[in-house]
Design a protein around this motif. Sequence first.
Motif, PDB file in Angstrom:
ATOM      1  N   UNK A   1      22.468  14.400  28.461  1.00  0.00           N
ATOM      2  CA  UNK A   1      21.219  15.157  28.575  1.00  0.00           C
ATOM      3  C   UNK A   1      21.142  15.903  27.140  1.00  0.00           C
ATOM      4  N   UNK A   2      22.133  16.527  26.820  1.00  0.00           N
ATOM      5  CA  UNK A   2      22.384  17.293  25.690  1.00  0.00           C
ATOM      6  C   UNK A   2      21.870  16.752  24.443  1.00  0.00           C
TER       7      UNK A   2
ATOM      8  N   UNK B   1      18.640  17.094  22.047  1.00  0.00           N
ATOM      9  CA  UNK B   1      19.005  17.436  20.755  1.00  0.00           C
ATOM     10  C   UNK B   1      18.140  16.986  19.603  1.00  0.00           C
ATOM     11  N   UNK B   2      17.325  17.677  18.932  1.00  0.00           N
ATOM     12  CA  UNK B   2      16.712  17.334  17.629  1.00  0.00           C
ATOM     13  C   UNK B   2      17.540  17.104  16.657  1.00  0.00           C
ATOM     14  N   UNK B   3      18.581  18.021  16.482  1.00  0.00           N
ATOM     15  CA  UNK B   3      19.653  17.952  15.375  1.00  0.00           C
ATOM     16  C   UNK B   3      21.164  17.755  15.997  1.00  0.00           C
TER      17      UNK B   3
ATOM     18  N   UNK C   1      18.997   6.239  13.842  1.00  0.00           N
ATOM     19  CA  UNK C   1      17.936   5.454  14.300  1.00  0.00           C
ATOM     20  C   UNK C   1      17.022   5.946  15.730  1.00  0.00           C
ATOM     21  N   UNK C   2      17.546   6.948  16.446  1.00  0.00           N
ATOM     22  CA  UNK C   2      16.742   7.739  17.404  1.00  0.00           C
ATOM     23  C   UNK C   2      15.906   8.894  16.646  1.00  0.00           C
ATOM     24  N   UNK C   3      16.034   8.821  15.554  1.00  0.00           N
ATOM     25  CA  UNK C   3      15.121   9.681  14.870  1.00  0.00           C
ATOM     26  C   UNK C   3      15.655  11.374  14.711  1.00  0.00           C
TER      27      UNK C   3
ATOM     28  N   UNK D   1      21.151  23.424  15.356  1.00  0.00           N
ATOM     29  CA  UNK D   1      22.005  22.228  15.870  1.00  0.00           C
ATOM     30  C   UNK D   1      21.958  22.209  17.391  1.00  0.00           C
ATOM     31  N   UNK D   2      21.430  21.469  18.019  1.00  0.00           N
ATOM     32  CA  UNK D   2      21.447  21.118  19.495  1.00  0.00           C
ATOM     33  C   UNK D   2      22.514  20.804  20.238  1.00  0.00           C
TER      34      UNK D   2
END
Length: 162
Positions: free
Chosen positions: A46-47, A51-53, A75-77, A124-125
């Motif tokens: 889930x993390x 996470x965006x980064x 690829x997941x952006x 950083x996520x």
Amino acid sequence: MSAMTAPSPDLKGALRLSCACAVRAQDAAGMKEEDARIARNLLALPEYKAAKTVFIYVSVPPEPDTAPIIARALADGKRVAVPRCGEDGCLYACAIASAGDLVRGRFGIPEPAKACPAVSPDEIGLAVVPGVCFDAQGRRLGRGGGWYDRFLAFYRGFSAGL
């Protein structure tokens, strides 16, 4: 290893040697299968999804292959940051847009080119870090340089060890 007492340098050396021997004993097909399992497990966290980064090391043999994870995160952006070893002994997270942004680094390990922008640990996520081995509490034993230990001392987010 107890939380109160650091293991002795002799014990750390013995653990590093034992783990290195176990990795070398695996065959190529088994390693490839294990790499795929590691990637699936990490990408299912889930993390990771939240996470965006993502900060992730660029692997070198015999470490688990992180190239497919990096490619998937891009690829997941997600913004992908990888480590750069600073002359000051600190590890810096720098954003890459593709594997083409990597150059041969200080220790022969691919790292971001100088033009790649730094990323604050606060952004950083998920931090994906290497380790020779980990204990049941998630404490890591690295190769002995302390690079990731110094980075993790300032990072407050979720980390996953491979």
